[in-house]
Design a protein around this motif. Structure first.
Motif, PDB file in Angstrom:
ATOM      1  N   PHE A 172       0.822  -1.194   0.000  1.00  8.07           N
ATOM      2  CA  PHE A 172       0.000   0.000   0.000  1.00  8.07           C
ATOM      3  C   PHE A 172       0.865   1.256   0.000  1.00  8.07           C
ATOM      4  N   THR A 173       0.274   2.332  -0.506  1.00  8.59           N
ATOM      5  CA  THR A 173       0.963   3.613  -0.551  1.00  8.59           C
ATOM      6  C   THR A 173       0.231   4.611   0.336  1.00  8.59           C
ATOM      7  N   TYR A 174       0.945   5.650   0.716  1.00 13.38           N
ATOM      8  CA  TYR A 174       0.365   6.735   1.485  1.00 13.38           C
ATOM      9  C   TYR A 174       1.047   8.020   1.044  1.00 13.38           C
ATOM     10  N   ARG A 175       0.419   9.142   1.336  1.00 16.23           N
ATOM     11  CA  ARG A 175       0.971  10.414   0.904  1.00 16.23           C
ATOM     12  C   ARG A 175       1.801  11.083   1.977  1.00 16.23           C
ATOM     13  N   SER A 176       1.305  11.098   3.225  1.00 15.81           N
ATOM     14  CA  SER A 176       2.019  11.850   4.266  1.00 15.81           C
ATOM     15  C   SER A 176       1.956  11.223   5.648  1.00 15.81           C
ATOM     16  N   ASN A 177       0.971  10.371   5.912  1.00 15.95           N
ATOM     17  CA  ASN A 177       0.778   9.870   7.268  1.00 15.95           C
ATOM     18  C   ASN A 177       1.638   8.630   7.522  1.00 15.95           C
ATOM     19  N   ALA A 178       2.934   8.861   7.709  1.00 20.63           N
ATOM     20  CA  ALA A 178       3.867   7.759   7.920  1.00 20.63           C
ATOM     21  C   ALA A 178       3.566   7.004   9.204  1.00 20.63           C
ATOM     22  N   ALA A 179       3.117   7.715  10.231  1.00 18.96           N
ATOM     23  CA  ALA A 179       2.830   7.060  11.504  1.00 18.96           C
ATOM     24  C   ALA A 179       1.711   6.036  11.348  1.00 18.96           C
ATOM     25  N   ALA A 180       0.650   6.417  10.640  1.00 23.06           N
ATOM     26  CA  ALA A 180      -0.453   5.478  10.417  1.00 23.06           C
ATOM     27  C   ALA A 180      -0.015   4.302   9.553  1.00 23.06           C
ATOM     28  N   ALA A 181       0.832   4.585   8.558  1.00 24.06           N
ATOM     29  CA  ALA A 181       1.326   3.510   7.701  1.00 24.06           C
ATOM     30  C   ALA A 181       2.156   2.521   8.503  1.00 24.06           C
ATOM     31  N   ASP A 182       3.062   3.031   9.313  1.00 20.86           N
ATOM     32  CA  ASP A 182       3.897   2.156  10.135  1.00 20.86           C
ATOM     33  C   ASP A 182       3.049   1.350  11.122  1.00 20.86           C
ATOM     34  N   ALA A 183       2.017   2.003  11.678  1.00 20.19           N
ATOM     35  CA  ALA A 183       1.159   1.315  12.642  1.00 20.19           C
ATOM     36  C   ALA A 183       0.413   0.162  11.982  1.00 20.19           C
ATOM     37  N   LEU A 184      -0.047   0.352  10.746  1.00 17.09           N
ATOM     38  CA  LEU A 184      -0.765  -0.706  10.050  1.00 17.09           C
ATOM     39  C   LEU A 184       0.155  -1.881   9.740  1.00 17.09           C
ATOM     40  N   VAL A 185       1.359  -1.581   9.272  1.00 19.38           N
ATOM     41  CA  VAL A 185       2.315  -2.655   8.996  1.00 19.38           C
ATOM     42  C   VAL A 185       2.624  -3.426  10.280  1.00 19.38           C
ATOM     43  N   ALA A 186       2.838  -2.692  11.383  1.00 21.21           N
ATOM     44  CA  ALA A 186       3.149  -3.342  12.650  1.00 21.21           C
ATOM     45  C   ALA A 186       1.971  -4.171  13.152  1.00 21.21           C
ATOM     46  N   GLU A 187       0.767  -3.654  12.989  1.00 24.72           N
ATOM     47  CA  GLU A 187      -0.435  -4.378  13.424  1.00 24.72           C
ATOM     48  C   GLU A 187      -0.549  -5.724  12.723  1.00 24.72           C
ATOM     49  N   LEU A 188      -0.366  -5.706  11.429  1.00 26.05           N
ATOM     50  CA  LEU A 188      -0.511  -6.950  10.680  1.00 26.05           C
ATOM     51  C   LEU A 188       0.693  -7.861  10.853  1.00 26.05           C
ATOM     52  N   ALA A 189       1.837  -7.279  11.195  1.00 24.92           N
ATOM     53  CA  ALA A 189       3.005  -8.106  11.498  1.00 24.92           C
ATOM     54  C   ALA A 189       2.780  -8.895  12.778  1.00 24.92           C
ATOM     55  N   ALA A 190       2.005  -8.318  13.698  1.00 25.61           N
ATOM     56  CA  ALA A 190       1.768  -8.973  14.981  1.00 25.61           C
ATOM     57  C   ALA A 190       0.624  -9.980  14.915  1.00 25.61           C
ATOM     58  N   GLY A 191      -0.125  -9.960  13.799  1.00 25.22           N
ATOM     59  CA  GLY A 191      -1.265 -10.856  13.669  1.00 25.22           C
ATOM     60  C   GLY A 191      -0.935 -12.063  12.818  1.00 25.22           C
ATOM     61  N   PRO A 192      -1.968 -12.753  12.321  1.00 23.51           N
ATOM     62  CA  PRO A 192      -1.768 -13.942  11.500  1.00 23.51           C
ATOM     63  C   PRO A 192      -0.999 -13.667  10.219  1.00 23.51           C
ATOM     64  N   ALA A 193      -1.192 -12.461   9.647  1.00 21.70           N
ATOM     65  CA  ALA A 193      -0.447 -12.110   8.439  1.00 21.70           C
ATOM     66  C   ALA A 193       0.924 -11.585   8.832  1.00 21.70           C
ATOM     67  N   THR A 194       1.930 -11.871   8.032  1.00 22.96           N
ATOM     68  CA  THR A 194       3.291 -11.467   8.330  1.00 22.96           C
ATOM     69  C   THR A 194       3.706 -10.328   7.425  1.00 22.96           C
ATOM     70  N   ALA A 195       4.177  -9.231   8.007  1.00 20.68           N
ATOM     71  CA  ALA A 195       4.647  -8.088   7.229  1.00 20.68           C
ATOM     72  C   ALA A 195       6.142  -8.234   7.007  1.00 20.68           C
ATOM     73  N   VAL A 196       6.576  -7.981   5.787  1.00 19.19           N
ATOM     74  CA  VAL A 196       7.996  -8.052   5.469  1.00 19.19           C
ATOM     75  C   VAL A 196       8.382  -6.818   4.682  1.00 19.19           C
ATOM     76  N   PRO A 197       9.674  -6.462   4.632  1.00 19.49           N
ATOM     77  CA  PRO A 197      10.096  -5.251   3.936  1.00 19.49           C
ATOM     78  C   PRO A 197      10.016  -5.375   2.432  1.00 19.49           C
ATOM     79  N   THR A 198       9.822  -4.237   1.762  1.00 20.68           N
ATOM     80  CA  THR A 198       9.776  -4.224   0.311  1.00 20.68           C
ATOM     81  C   THR A 198      11.138  -3.990  -0.297  1.00 20.68           C
TER      82      THR A 198
END
Length: 285
Positions: A37-63
């Motif tokens: 996913f992309t975002y324009r300016s809200n880096a904090a929200a973007a990081d929070a979403l990646v971290a949320e899904l990394a902690a759940g059943p789905a695994t977040a990995v770097p691009t």
């Protein structure tokens, strides 16, 4: 329901840090899709979403980092890219009206994931509610550029990948293009142009197996509606009037919109293209 299990490649979601975009990312991941996913300016929200899904059943990995753009968990790790996880979540800062930047982003995503099976356009800046008589030409031009040029740029750049995967595009627009609410022209006008482009792409790209549809959110408890409430553009009187115009007598949520988006992106909608599904509690009746 795991609609995207086994689907090669990734779903790209623009505006993933917003209320609707975040819900779309969550639903796609839960249904077995990798998500970039992309975002324009809200880096904090973007990081929070990646971290949320990394902690759940789905695994977040770097691009892998794009110049001044990419943000992801464990930025120093690259060995995770080859894992066959049920869901992968990545985030990148991107200005959608910058054609060169969008082209580079799409190229990097295809190089990393091998394919793009879905493009969801959920990006959109805050749009104040104001009578059209008070909208300056400069303000309208700015909104048209953000909404229409942004959508067309990312769709046009993604078309070769979507043709190769016989994938789909879903644009999140507004229910206001069907039934116009006073003071919503600065949003409804540009979104109507996005819908016209979506129908055109559906007509032209169907021969390549690419489907293009729209989802029109009505009054929600999150997303743009929440921002309008917070900004004071909508007061209790306006909310009561809006509720009275909705046959179901309730407001929706970003999850309601995400359900519609995921349906249209899935193979369950394989014979649907060029359509718009309003998620509005019947407001457009």
């Amino acid at each position: 329901m795991r609609d995207f299990d086994g689907r090669p490649g990734v779903a790209v979601v623009t505006g993933g840090s917003g209320g609707i975009g975040t819900a779309v990312c969550r639903h796609l991941a839960r249904r077995g899709s990798a998500v970039a996913f992309t975002y324009r300016s809200n880096a904090a929200a973007a990081d929070a979403l990646v971290a949320e899904l990394a902690a759940g059943p789905a695994t977040a990995v770097p691009t892998g980092r794009l110049p001044d753009q990419a943000r992801s968990v464990n930025p120093g790790r690259t060995d995770q890219a080859e894992r066959a996880e049920p869901a992968v979540m990545t985030a990148a800062r991107l200005e959608l009206t910058d054609a060169d930047a969008v082209a580079a982003y799409v190229e990097s995503i295809v190089a990393r994931f091998g394919a793009i099976h879905t493009l969801v356009h959920a990006a959109g800046p805050h749009v104040p509610m104001v009578h059209l008589s008070k909208v300056s030409p400069a303000a309208l031009t700015e909104q048209l550029n953000a909404d229409v040029t942004g959508f067309f740029t990312v769709a046009q750049c993604a078309l070769p990948a979507l043709r190769a995967s016989r994938g789909s595009i879903v644009a999140v627009t507004t229910a206001a293009t069907r039934r116009y609410p006073v003071r919503d022209g600065l949003s409804a006008g540009p979104k109507g142009a996005v819908e016209a482009l979506a129908r055109g792409l559906a007509a032209e790209e169907g021969r390549f197996g690419v489907r293009v549809n729209c989802v029109g959110p009505g009054m929600l408890t999150d997303g743009m509606s929440a921002r309008l409430l917070a900004s004071g553009d909508l007061d209790q009187r306006a909310l009561d009037a809006a509720m009275g115009n909705i046959p179901l007598r309730t407001f929706g949520s970003a999850d309601d919109v995400a359900e519609a988006v995921c349906f249209l992106a899935s193979d369950r909608a394989r014979f649907i293209t060029g359509q718009k599904l309003d998620v509005d509690g019947g407001y457009g009746i």
